[in-house]
Motif scaffolding. Structure first.
Motif, PDB file in Angstrom:
ATOM      1  N   VAL A   1       6.981  -7.927   6.778  1.00 38.05           N
ATOM      2  CA  VAL A   1       6.476  -6.762   6.494  1.00 38.05           C
ATOM      3  C   VAL A   1       7.712  -5.613   6.319  1.00 38.05           C
ATOM      4  N   ASP A   2       7.512  -5.117   5.319  1.00 40.25           N
ATOM      5  CA  ASP A   2       8.614  -3.821   5.072  1.00 40.25           C
ATOM      6  C   ASP A   2       7.976  -2.760   4.823  1.00 40.25           C
ATOM      7  N   TRP A   3       8.763  -1.410   5.230  1.00 39.98           N
ATOM      8  CA  TRP A   3       8.350  -0.079   4.979  1.00 39.98           C
ATOM      9  C   TRP A   3       9.318   0.722   4.018  1.00 39.98           C
ATOM     10  N   ALA A   4       8.944   1.438   3.158  1.00 37.55           N
ATOM     11  CA  ALA A   4       9.870   2.078   2.289  1.00 37.55           C
ATOM     12  C   ALA A   4       9.419   3.518   2.158  1.00 37.55           C
TER      13      ALA A   4
ATOM     14  N   ILE B   1       3.133   8.744   4.409  1.00 38.95           N
ATOM     15  CA  ILE B   1       4.345   8.382   5.473  1.00 38.95           C
ATOM     16  C   ILE B   1       4.760   6.996   4.868  1.00 38.95           C
ATOM     17  N   GLY B   2       4.694   6.876   3.688  1.00 33.06           N
ATOM     18  CA  GLY B   2       5.647   5.665   3.393  1.00 33.06           C
ATOM     19  C   GLY B   2       4.906   4.819   2.699  1.00 33.06           C
ATOM     20  N   ASN B   3       5.507   3.695   2.119  1.00 33.35           N
ATOM     21  CA  ASN B   3       4.954   2.455   1.619  1.00 33.35           C
ATOM     22  C   ASN B   3       5.016   1.232   2.238  1.00 33.35           C
ATOM     23  N   PHE B   4       4.047   0.397   2.736  1.00 36.14           N
ATOM     24  CA  PHE B   4       3.966  -0.489   3.506  1.00 36.14           C
ATOM     25  C   PHE B   4       3.479  -1.994   2.806  1.00 36.14           C
ATOM     26  N   ARG B   5       4.451  -2.911   2.700  1.00 38.62           N
ATOM     27  CA  ARG B   5       4.346  -4.035   1.934  1.00 38.62           C
ATOM     28  C   ARG B   5       4.140  -5.338   3.147  1.00 38.62           C
TER      29      ARG B   5
ATOM     30  N   PHE C   1       0.854  -1.256   0.048  1.00 33.16           N
ATOM     31  CA  PHE C   1       0.046   0.021  -0.078  1.00 33.16           C
ATOM     32  C   PHE C   1       0.943   1.259  -0.011  1.00 33.16           C
ATOM     33  N   ARG C   2       0.493   2.196  -0.854  1.00 31.03           N
ATOM     34  CA  ARG C   2       1.195   3.459  -0.791  1.00 31.03           C
ATOM     35  C   ARG C   2       0.210   4.485   0.189  1.00 31.03           C
TER      36      ARG C   2
ATOM     37  N   ASN D   1      14.591   1.878   3.509  1.00 35.55           N
ATOM     38  CA  ASN D   1      13.753   0.850   3.566  1.00 35.55           C
ATOM     39  C   ASN D   1      13.885  -0.023   4.642  1.00 35.55           C
ATOM     40  N   ILE D   2      13.195  -0.395   5.542  1.00 31.34           N
ATOM     41  CA  ILE D   2      13.129  -1.129   6.616  1.00 31.34           C
ATOM     42  C   ILE D   2      12.139  -2.292   6.859  1.00 31.34           C
ATOM     43  N   GLY D   3      12.954  -3.553   6.913  1.00 29.37           N
ATOM     44  CA  GLY D   3      11.893  -4.893   6.979  1.00 29.37           C
ATOM     45  C   GLY D   3      12.094  -5.705   8.119  1.00 29.37           C
ATOM     46  N   ASP D   4      11.049  -6.345   8.656  1.00 24.70           N
ATOM     47  CA  ASP D   4      11.019  -7.348   9.688  1.00 24.70           C
ATOM     48  C   ASP D   4      10.507  -8.479   8.913  1.00 24.70           C
TER      49      ASP D   4
END
Length: 414
Positions: free
Chosen positions: A169-172, A126-130, A116-117, A181-184
């Motif tokens: 999940v990651d955030w960009a 506030i960023g993109n969430f995958r 989602f953008r 880009n940060i991912g867990d």
């Protein structure tokens, strides 16, 4: 990898030539029957709604030929399907995209996620969430789409260090001149039931130049993989780092750390750079990994790097977007690295040097360095043909093997 189909050195190129002839024949037919129809870029594989929502097939098919010489009889010529991705995607530019894709050749999942953008969903960026199964960020070549790689196979250090895909999940945070880009990746096992454990990863890049045909990208990345096993107490967790000599069809690895038992965690770091100026480009990366072990076992360190240059003879530039080559993650479908401007396509030549050192202490994993020259022919958006020649030089203990590898690939992608 699934069993290979072995062909004679004469049969394999013939099959590749037949495939080329069929595709060119279809292209000529398409051009002749409709003046306003562009066969090379407008395939009826998706539908687009009036609001821009795009739904369609996600397909990547690659057929490879590998031929070896100067190899001391350790390799066998091979030809087979390299990848057979089939899936579906749904995208609304600026709002969301989702894909589910399976590789029927390797019998494992490729990408399977929804993203989602925030600017299009909540009205504030506030960023993109995958969420789902996707590529981990340490490894510039690894993150590049498998359909858009400059060479037939990734470089030695990418093969050894890049972790691959994981679920989580990651955030960009995407800006014109900065990317974070940060991912867990918390799924205890990935979608195929392998690689139990958890990974935290991050990537940041500064892009002082970012416009079509003029790019300077400087980035760093890091991750920590905590190893774990479903049947604790039965088999100790282990790590292993190794690489093929930049071919994809042989099971032989000239450099290999072997199984590192009682491994607790793997830390990875990468330093990447990309420069594009018109038809010219340079790309390079330094990768390293540290394996933390217990039960008195010594820790293990490894490192390697690659650098390559490209020149598009027909004048086109490599396409860059959102921190990578040939990736339009939120505004449309992924496309080729080169967008041809001529009816007969675009031609690109490339040269790469890569090096990997898997020796550390008492572990003799070996050293290898490779030279690769390549030629790529892009026929529109969906067809691509590649030819590589690799000179590999390896030294592992008392064993030295220096194979020469000729590789060809025919690719269909949409």
């Amino acid at each position: 990898m699934t069993p290979l189909r072995r062909d004679s050195t004469a049969t394999a190129p013939r099959r590749l030539a037949v495939a080329l002839g069929l595709w060119l024949g279809l292209g000529v037919a398409g051009c002749c029957h409709a003046d306003d129809y562009d066969f090379y870029s407008n395939w009826p594989t998706h539908v687009t709604a009036s609001d821009g929502t795009d739904f369609g097939l996600a397909v990547l098919y690659q057929y490879d030929v590998n031929q070896f010489s100067n190899d001391d009889g350790k390799f066998e010529d091979a030809s087979t399907n390299r990848r057979r991705y089939l899936g579906l995607y749904l995208r609304k530019p600026g709002v969301y995209d989702a894909i589910a894709q399976y590789d029927f050749q390797a019998k494992q999942w490729a990408d399977a996620f929804v993203r989602f953008r925030s600017g299009g969903v909540i009205g504030k960026d506030i960023g993109n969430f995958r969420f789902g199964y996707s590529k981990t960020p340490v490894g510039f070549e690894g993150v590049t789409s498998s359909s858009a790689t400059t060479f037939v196979e990734t470089a030695l250090p990418t093969q050894a260090v890049w972790e691959g895909r994981r679920a989580g999940v990651d955030w960009a945070w995407i800006r014109s001149h900065f990317i974070l880009n940060i991912g867990d990746y918390f799924w205890r096992k990935d979608f195929d039931g392998n690689n139990p454990g958890r990974t935290w990863a991050g990537r940041a890049a500064w892009v002082p130049l970012n416009k079509p045909g003029e790019v300077l990208h400087l980035g760093i990345s890091a991750s920590r993989e905590k190893l774990d096993w479903a049947d604790e107490g039965t088999v100790p967790p282990s790590a292993r780092l190794r690489a093929r000599p930049e071919d994809g069809l042989s099971p032989v690895r000239l450099v290999d750390s072997g199984t590192l038992s009682y491994s607790k965690a793997v830390d990875r770091q990468g330093f990447e750079a990309l420069w594009i100026e018109g038809p010219w480009s340079l790309q390079g990366e330094y990768l390293q990994a540290q394996v933390e072990r217990y039960k008195g076992k010594p820790d293990y360190d490894t490192q390697g790097y690659y650098v390559f240059g490209t020149w598009t003879l027909t004048g086109e530039s490599r396409f860059y977007s959102d921190g990578n080559v040939a990736d339009r993650r939120y505004n449309g479908r992924d496309l080729q690295a080169i967008r041809p401007t001529h009816a007969w396509g675009a031609l690109e030549v490339a040269v790469r040097y890569s090096e990997l050192d898997l020796n550390d202490g008492a572990i003799t994993g070996g050293k290898e360095h490779d030279w690769t020259v390549g030629l790529n022919w892009y026929l529109g958006e969906h067809l691509k043909f590649q030819a590589n020649y690799v000179w590999a030089f390896s030294d592992r203990g008392n064993l030295q093997v220096n194979p020469h590898i000729f590789e060809m690939r025919a690719q269909v992608y949409f």
